[in-house]
Design an enzyme around this catalytic site. Structure first.
Site, PDB file in Angstrom:
ATOM      1  N   HIS A  10      -4.077 -13.442  68.745  1.00 50.44           N
ATOM      2  CA  HIS A  10      -3.415 -14.133  69.853  1.00 50.44           C
ATOM      3  C   HIS A  10      -3.975 -13.673  71.219  1.00 50.44           C
ATOM      4  CE1 HIS A  10      -0.274 -15.286  66.981  1.00 50.44           C
ATOM      5  NE2 HIS A  10       0.346 -15.978  67.926  1.00 50.44           N
ATOM      6  N   CYS A  24      -5.592 -13.134  61.244  1.00 51.37           N
ATOM      7  CA  CYS A  24      -4.435 -12.396  61.750  1.00 51.37           C
ATOM      8  C   CYS A  24      -4.655 -10.929  61.398  1.00 51.37           C
ATOM      9  CB  CYS A  24      -3.178 -12.937  61.054  1.00 51.37           C
ATOM     10  SG  CYS A  24      -1.690 -12.013  61.443  1.00 51.37           S
ATOM     11  N   ASN A  25      -4.676 -10.080  62.411  1.00 48.39           N
ATOM     12  CA  ASN A  25      -4.902  -8.655  62.164  1.00 48.39           C
ATOM     13  C   ASN A  25      -3.744  -8.028  61.419  1.00 48.39           C
ATOM     14  OD1 ASN A  25      -7.393  -7.631  63.975  1.00 48.39           O
ATOM     15  ND2 ASN A  25      -6.395  -9.386  64.911  1.00 48.39           N
ATOM     16  N   GLU A  70       3.426 -17.400  71.946  1.00 49.07           N
ATOM     17  CA  GLU A  70       4.112 -18.364  71.067  1.00 49.07           C
ATOM     18  C   GLU A  70       5.081 -19.242  71.881  1.00 49.07           C
ATOM     19  OE1 GLU A  70       3.962 -19.113  67.576  1.00 49.07           O
ATOM     20  OE2 GLU A  70       2.054 -18.082  67.828  1.00 49.07           O
ATOM     21  N   CYS A 121      -5.638  -8.386  67.982  1.00 48.63           N
ATOM     22  CA  CYS A 121      -4.671  -9.390  67.550  1.00 48.63           C
ATOM     23  C   CYS A 121      -5.271 -10.719  67.974  1.00 48.63           C
ATOM     24  CB  CYS A 121      -3.328  -9.173  68.239  1.00 48.63           C
ATOM     25  SG  CYS A 121      -2.193 -10.568  68.029  1.00 48.63           S
ATOM     26  N   TYR A 141       4.783 -11.890  63.286  1.00 51.52           N
ATOM     27  CA  TYR A 141       4.772 -11.032  62.098  1.00 51.52           C
ATOM     28  C   TYR A 141       4.745  -9.544  62.499  1.00 51.52           C
ATOM     29  CZ  TYR A 141       3.532 -14.671  58.588  1.00 51.52           C
ATOM     30  OH  TYR A 141       3.519 -15.730  57.726  1.00 51.52           O
ATOM     31  N   ASP A 176      -2.827 -17.924  60.163  1.00 52.73           N
ATOM     32  CA  ASP A 176      -2.262 -16.950  61.114  1.00 52.73           C
ATOM     33  C   ASP A 176      -0.751 -17.161  61.160  1.00 52.73           C
ATOM     34  OD1 ASP A 176      -2.197 -14.940  63.157  1.00 52.73           O
ATOM     35  OD2 ASP A 176      -1.980 -16.525  64.654  1.00 52.73           O
ATOM     36  N   SER A 177      -0.055 -16.173  61.719  1.00 50.44           N
ATOM     37  CA  SER A 177       1.392 -16.308  61.896  1.00 50.44           C
ATOM     38  C   SER A 177       1.705 -17.450  62.871  1.00 50.44           C
ATOM     39  CB  SER A 177       1.966 -15.006  62.440  1.00 50.44           C
ATOM     40  OG  SER A 177       1.383 -14.728  63.699  1.00 50.44           O
TER      41      SER A 177
HETATM   42  N1  DGL Z   1      -2.370 -13.121  65.457  1.00 50.03           N
HETATM   43  C1  DGL Z   1      -1.642 -12.067  64.788  1.00 50.03           C
HETATM   44  C2  DGL Z   1      -2.529 -10.832  64.723  1.00 50.03           C
HETATM   45  O1  DGL Z   1      -3.740 -10.958  64.838  1.00 50.03           O
HETATM   46  C3  DGL Z   1      -0.315 -11.918  65.461  1.00 50.03           C
HETATM   47  C4  DGL Z   1       0.695 -11.285  64.633  1.00 50.03           C
HETATM   48  C5  DGL Z   1       2.115 -11.591  64.993  1.00 50.03           C
HETATM   49  O2  DGL Z   1       2.572 -12.650  64.632  1.00 50.03           O
HETATM   50  O3  DGL Z   1       2.755 -10.697  65.560  1.00 50.03           O
HETATM   51  O4  DGL Z   1      -2.071  -9.734  64.528  1.00 50.03           O
END
Ligand code: DGL
Length: 299
Positions: free
Chosen positions: A204, A71-72, A168, A202, A40, A8-9
């Site tokens: 997160h 990560c979506n 984050e 997402c 991301y 994941d990011s």
């Molecule tokens: N967990 C990522 C997702 O599912 C977050 C992406 C991000 O870093 O903005 O999209």
């Protein structure tokens, strides 16, 4: 023998990792959070694809046979290109020398399809809301995937660009988080008040689930006291992805012995981050409710 890589990011993929390890505790896992470059979700296709491919190659080079894009945003923007353009080269399927010496078969799986498959059975009104990053929303992946598997659903999307930075930065329990949870939920329900199913699109967002569910319960109460009509707004369910992705991976491994048989069964998990390792360890231990120690890496 090989591990399962989970990427994941940042911290969001931990919500997927946790569910996968509950479902498939026997395997060995390697988690990679690109926290130094998160979020991301506000980047362009090119950047998301490049960052994701770097992470996937890193995990392959560190003994992962399967990588889950937890990560979506990466699943929406990079998965298809990696599967179609990069994997055949990595697996040596073009007649080229394989990048891994032909020793191991590799694959990359995403999180959007397993999530979408659960939606038709959950919604009663047929009105579905997708909460996601700006990149996932602009890809229209959820809308297109839902169209493929169910007819007549009314799908409304809402980008929530500030939710990932709040998480984050460990601000997900702050008054600021409450404010921004309310802001985006209010916006999506104003677009379609008949939504009864909200997809947390997402990884997160489950870390904000308490705030989200609290706001929705409160919103429902206000609605009912202000509009005591027989047509009150529907009870809203939120869908988090962890269990859905975990069940889908278990099913995938049943159907694909060529991957299952490559996986080692030591039940271990290691954590890597592109940010400061102590900072990651502290936050990840908090999110996972158990202490972990991460290592720093650079690509
Ligand atoms: N967990 C990522 C997702 O599912 C977050 C992406 C991000 O870093 O903005 O999209």
């Amino acid at each position: 023998m090989a591990k399962i890589g989970v990427f994941d990011s940042g911290y969001g993929g931990l919500t997927i990792l946790e569910a996968i390890r509950r479902e498939l505790p026997q395997y060995d896992y390697l988690y990679l959070g690109d926290n130094a470059r998160a979020p991301y979700g506000t980047h362009s296709f090119d950047v998301i694809y490049r960052y994701t491919l770097e992470a996937v190659k890193y995990l392959f080079a560190h003994d992962c046979a399967l990588v889950i894009l937890a990560c979506n945003t990466a699943s929406a923007k990079a998965l298809r290109t990696i599967q179609q353009r990069d994997l055949p080269l990595i697996n040596g399927e073009n007649g080229d020398a394989s990048l891994n010496g032909g020793m191991m078969k590799r694959n990359v799986l995403g999180v959007i399809r397993p999530t979408v498959e659960a939606v038709p059975a959950i919604t009663k009104t047929g009105h579905v809301g997708i909460l996601a990053t700006p990149a996932t929303v602009s890809s229209e992946s959820y809308v297109l995937e839902l169209e493929k598997i169910a007819e007549g659903l009314q799908v409304t999307q809402q980008a929530c660009p500030l939710w990932v930075p709040l998480i984050e930065n460990n601000e997900h329990n702050s008054p600021g988080a409450k404010y921004f949870v309310g802001k985006y939920l209010r916006e999506i329900l104003a677009k379609d008040p008949l939504i009864d199913t909200l997809v947390l699109g997402c990884t997160h967002y489950p870390l904000l689930k308490k705030e989200i569910d609290h706001w929705l319960a409160y919103h429902q109460e206000i609605e009912e006291s202000e509009f005591p009509t027989p047509i009150s707004s529907p009870q809203i369910q939120t869908i988090a992805q962890g269990e859905l992705v975990a069940k889908s991976l278990a099913d995938y491994l049943k159907r694909h012995p060529e991957y299952r048989e490559q996986l080692s069964e030591g039940g271990s998990c290691s954590y890597l981050t592109t940010e400061n390792a102590d900072r990651f360890s502290q936050s990840a231990s908090h999110f996972l409710h158990s202490p972990i120690m991460a290592n720093h890496i650079d690509f």
